[in-house]
Scaffold this motif. Sequence first.
Motif, PDB file in Angstrom:
ATOM      1  N   PHE A 210     -30.902  11.389 -22.923  1.00  0.00           N
ATOM      2  CA  PHE A 210     -31.506  10.860 -24.137  1.00  0.00           C
ATOM      3  C   PHE A 210     -30.443  10.191 -24.984  1.00  0.00           C
ATOM      4  O   PHE A 210     -29.334  10.697 -25.108  1.00  0.00           O
ATOM      5  N   GLY A 211     -30.804   9.068 -25.551  1.00  0.00           N
ATOM      6  CA  GLY A 211     -29.942   8.399 -26.513  1.00  0.00           C
ATOM      7  C   GLY A 211     -30.426   8.755 -27.910  1.00  0.00           C
ATOM      8  O   GLY A 211     -31.586   9.098 -28.117  1.00  0.00           O
ATOM      9  N   VAL A 212     -29.527   8.685 -28.872  1.00  0.00           N
ATOM     10  CA  VAL A 212     -29.882   8.972 -30.254  1.00  0.00           C
ATOM     11  C   VAL A 212     -29.890   7.659 -31.017  1.00  0.00           C
ATOM     12  O   VAL A 212     -28.893   6.935 -31.042  1.00  0.00           O
ATOM     13  N   ASN A 213     -31.028   7.330 -31.614  1.00  0.00           N
ATOM     14  CA  ASN A 213     -31.173   6.108 -32.387  1.00  0.00           C
ATOM     15  C   ASN A 213     -30.527   6.262 -33.759  1.00  0.00           C
ATOM     16  O   ASN A 213     -30.184   7.370 -34.184  1.00  0.00           O
ATOM     17  N   ASP A 214     -30.387   5.148 -34.464  1.00  0.00           N
ATOM     18  CA  ASP A 214     -29.772   5.163 -35.794  1.00  0.00           C
ATOM     19  C   ASP A 214     -30.517   6.078 -36.773  1.00  0.00           C
ATOM     20  O   ASP A 214     -29.910   6.659 -37.666  1.00  0.00           O
ATOM     21  N   ASP A 215     -31.827   6.204 -36.592  1.00  0.00           N
ATOM     22  CA  ASP A 215     -32.606   7.049 -37.497  1.00  0.00           C
ATOM     23  C   ASP A 215     -32.594   8.525 -37.102  1.00  0.00           C
ATOM     24  O   ASP A 215     -33.256   9.353 -37.708  1.00  0.00           O
TER      25      ASP A 215
ATOM     26  N   SER B 217     -33.693   9.778 -34.260  1.00  0.00           N
ATOM     27  CA  SER B 217     -34.675  10.097 -33.221  1.00  0.00           C
ATOM     28  C   SER B 217     -34.037   9.956 -31.847  1.00  0.00           C
ATOM     29  O   SER B 217     -33.033   9.272 -31.680  1.00  0.00           O
ATOM     30  N   ARG B 218     -34.633  10.619 -30.875  1.00  0.00           N
ATOM     31  CA  ARG B 218     -34.098  10.589 -29.513  1.00  0.00           C
ATOM     32  C   ARG B 218     -34.991   9.732 -28.636  1.00  0.00           C
ATOM     33  O   ARG B 218     -36.206   9.728 -28.783  1.00  0.00           O
TER      34      ARG B 218
END
Length: 55
Positions: free
Chosen positions: A28-33, A35-36
Amino acid sequence: MEIEIKPEDLSLFLEKIGPNNINRIEVFGVNDDGSREKINLSEIIQAQKKNLPSY
């Protein structure tokens, strides 16, 4: 188990787990906000192969 991997270290990580185990893990990547977002490793591997220099 959850670990954090820097994008620049992803190819080393994939090499260590081996091609037979790629489908056994979820990434999973983590977005700027915060969220995954699930990442498709097969797509990343194919993109890396396209970017390799040909000899």
